[in-house]
Write a protein that holds these residues in place. Structure first.
Motif, mmCIF file in Angstrom:
data_model
loop_
_atom_site.group_PDB
_atom_site.id
_atom_site.type_symbol
_atom_site.label_atom_id
_atom_site.label_comp_id
_atom_site.label_asym_id
_atom_site.label_seq_id
_atom_site.Cartn_x
_atom_site.Cartn_y
_atom_site.Cartn_z
ATOM 1 N N TRP A 182 0.727 -1.341 -0.012
ATOM 2 C CA TRP A 182 0.445 -0.201 0.086
ATOM 3 C C TRP A 182 0.878 1.422 0.468
ATOM 4 O O TRP A 182 0.302 2.194 -0.743
ATOM 5 N N PRO A 201 -5.420 5.865 6.074
ATOM 6 C CA PRO A 201 -6.592 5.869 5.123
ATOM 7 C C PRO A 201 -7.658 6.438 5.657
ATOM 8 O O PRO A 201 -8.195 5.328 7.085
ATOM 9 N N GLN A 203 -12.345 7.042 5.461
ATOM 10 C CA GLN A 203 -13.679 6.335 3.322
ATOM 11 C C GLN A 203 -13.164 6.582 3.045
ATOM 12 O O GLN A 203 -13.787 5.858 1.860
ATOM 13 N N THR A 205 -10.557 6.994 1.105
ATOM 14 C CA THR A 205 -9.683 6.483 1.136
ATOM 15 C C THR A 205 -10.063 5.538 0.119
ATOM 16 O O THR A 205 -9.683 5.517 -0.917
ATOM 17 N N PHE A 206 -10.729 4.834 0.774
ATOM 18 C CA PHE A 206 -11.558 3.636 0.522
ATOM 19 C C PHE A 206 -12.985 3.292 -0.519
ATOM 20 O O PHE A 206 -12.478 2.770 -1.397
ATOM 21 N N ASP A 207 -13.115 5.187 -0.136
ATOM 22 C CA ASP A 207 -13.957 4.880 -1.647
ATOM 23 C C ASP A 207 -13.588 5.407 -3.225
ATOM 24 O O ASP A 207 -13.712 5.152 -3.855
ATOM 25 N N VAL A 209 -10.458 4.346 -3.995
ATOM 26 C CA VAL A 209 -9.893 2.674 -4.095
ATOM 27 C C VAL A 209 -10.821 2.075 -4.888
ATOM 28 O O VAL A 209 -10.371 1.485 -5.842
ATOM 29 N N ARG A 210 -12.249 2.029 -5.318
ATOM 30 C CA ARG A 210 -13.406 1.570 -5.373
ATOM 31 C C ARG A 210 -13.340 1.874 -6.383
ATOM 32 O O ARG A 210 -13.483 1.594 -7.519
ATOM 33 N N GLN A 243 -8.095 -4.321 6.030
ATOM 34 C CA GLN A 243 -8.690 -3.030 5.597
ATOM 35 C C GLN A 243 -9.124 -3.177 4.687
ATOM 36 O O GLN A 243 -10.372 -2.572 3.834
ATOM 37 N N LEU A 244 -8.187 -3.086 3.309
ATOM 38 C CA LEU A 244 -8.357 -2.127 2.027
ATOM 39 C C LEU A 244 -9.423 -3.479 1.315
ATOM 40 O O LEU A 244 -9.967 -3.359 1.114
ATOM 41 N N LYS A 247 -12.877 -3.093 3.503
ATOM 42 C CA LYS A 247 -13.870 -1.833 2.736
ATOM 43 C C LYS A 247 -14.250 -0.958 1.423
ATOM 44 O O LYS A 247 -14.536 -0.675 0.791
ATOM 45 N N ALA A 248 -12.729 -1.929 0.303
ATOM 46 C CA ALA A 248 -12.669 -1.578 -0.862
ATOM 47 C C ALA A 248 -13.339 -2.673 -1.336
ATOM 48 O O ALA A 248 -13.483 -2.401 -2.551
#
Ligand code: RAT
Ligand code: ZN
Length: 421
Positions: A182, A201, A203, A205-207, A209-210, A243-244, A247-248
């Motif tokens: 990462w 990271p 939320q 960041t995770f969005d 990544v999505r 987490q990735l 959440k993603a």
């Protein structure tokens, strides 16, 4: 072949089973081959066959040359050295060596002459466009899944520019750098316009990544996502990988109905001086996979594991979770001895609801040997299994055998990719 013919006396349909297994067109669910539009990224020919990293690892067992000296050689010089040490100075009985000869023989070349310059001359006369078709026909492969990484600097620009797809080549989105490195991947995502925070990271960041995963899944028309994992992979865990994933990656896969293929068990760079040939194997705690399958029933997981000692537990997991599809005899397990053992165990525990093999070919021509060798072992296993059935009075018909083999050779996998979790 002898073994199969010996088995043939056991059931009247043995020859038929063998013919069907040897000739059914198949889908190769994981390779490192590329659509010919990627030009030089698609490796083929004798020098690429000889410099396959499986053979480089084997060559160093006989060489006392410093690693750096080997890497400084040209591809042709490396191939000369490998040919000399693995084929001329010793008999080429390892699986990877035998594979080169199976391939050459199937192409109609005379291996007994041991004439490398003549072989090179023959390959120099081939045109890649027709040669792709020839190799696929000889291997009986009708669809090839690639390994596609947006993090690969040679590959990414080809996708970004766009090209006419060859529909025999399907895409799989490989995300090792995202999940496993990462701190290096995040700044790259940021440069590509995704608002990610490498350090804390959120939320957002995770969005983002999505959004990255969606963009690439669409661009390449990904049929599944894939990551290889070290033996100490844990899930859940207090780390960024976990987490990735949660959440993603998993929400992305759910949203688009895509399986996530997990390949645990590889210890990267146990001998870095061997480069690509320097990876090792270790036992994985498959509780992580169990937690994923149990915790995310709306996600689909495909899995192959590298350690022989993990194979039984993996089969049992697949019995418990229908959102898990197991595939292939990966890398160090892709040897007849282990393909036989694993395929027997899988059929005995899972019937036909798995995919016994993928080629992992990195060089186009390898499709020929990888599939010829595996088909033979799978045929032997099926002759035994149908034979055992016939002792009960249950005789399989030709259409039933064809149906079963089609399922094993990609049918079940493609259905798994398409079905809802
Ligand atoms: O089998 C191989 O060629 C390995 O180097 C790996 O590429 C492995 O298959 C992977 O996909 O990580
Ligand atoms: Zn691979």
């Amino acid at each position: 072949m002898k073994t199969i013919l010996a088995e043939a006396s056991r059931v009247p349909v043995a020859k038929q089973i063998e013919d069907i297994v040897m000739s059914t067109p198949l889908t190769d669910v994981h390779t490192h081959l590329y659509d010919p539009a990627f030009k030089d990224l698609l490796l083929w020919g004798i020098d690429d066959l000889l410099t396959y990293h499986y053979l480089i690892a084997e060559t160093f067992r006989y060489l006392d040359l410093p690693y750096e000296t080997f890497w400084a050689l040209s591809k042709t010089q490396q191939a000369d050295l490998i040919w000399n040490s693995l084929f001329l100075q010793h008999s080429p009985i390892s699986e990877a060596c035998r594979g080169v000869l199976t391939t050459l023989h199937a192409l109609g070349l005379d291996v007994k002459k041991r004439d490398l310059p003549a072989l090179r001359q023959w390959f120099a006369g081939q045109q890649v466009e027709t040669y792709v078709t020839r190799c696929m026909e000889l291997a009986g492969v009708r669809r090839i899944y690639m390994t596609n990484s947006p993090f690969d600097d040679l590959e990414r620009p080809v996708w970004e520019k766009g090209f006419q797809r060859d529909d025999r080549f399907a895409a799989a989105l490989r995300i090792d750098p995202l999940l496993l490195s990462w701190t290096e991947a995040a700044p790259r995502l940021a440069r590509w316009g995704f608002k990610v925070d490498p350090l804390v990271p959120s939320q957002e960041t995770f969005d983002e990544v999505r959004r990255f995963l969606t963009e690439w899944s669409r661009r390449i028309n990904a049929r599944y996502l894939m990551v290889s994992l070290s033996p100490d992979f844990q899930f859940p865990a207090q780390d960024i990988t976990s987490q990735l994933l949660e959440k993603a990656v998993l929400p992305h896969c759910r949203e688009h109905g895509l399986p996530l293929a997990l390949m645990p068990g590889v210890k990267r760079a146990v001998n870095p001086r061997l480069k690509l040939a320097g990876d090792g194997v270790g036992l994985t705690d498959l509780a992580a996979l169990q937690n994923l399958c149990a915790g995310f029933p709306d996600n689909k997981f495909a899995a192959t594991v590298l350690a022989r000692e993990n194979q039984h537990e993996l089969c049992v997991l697949a019995r418990k979770f229908r959102n898990l599809h197991i595939f292939g005899c990966w890398w160090f397990t892709n040897v007849p001895f282990l393909i036989d053992e694993m395929t027997r165990m899988r059929t005995e525990l899972l019937g036909l609801s798995f995919t016994p093999q993928h080629s992992d070919a990195r060089v186009l021509d390898q499709l020929i040997y990888k599939w010829q060798h595996s088909r033979r072992v799978i045929a032997e296993v099926l002759v035994d299994k149908y034979s055992a059935l016939s002792q009960t009075g249950w005789h399989v018909t030709r259409p039933e055998i064809e149906r079963d083999v089609q399922d094993l050779f990609g049918g079940a996998f493609e259905r798994f990719c398409q079905c809802p979790a």
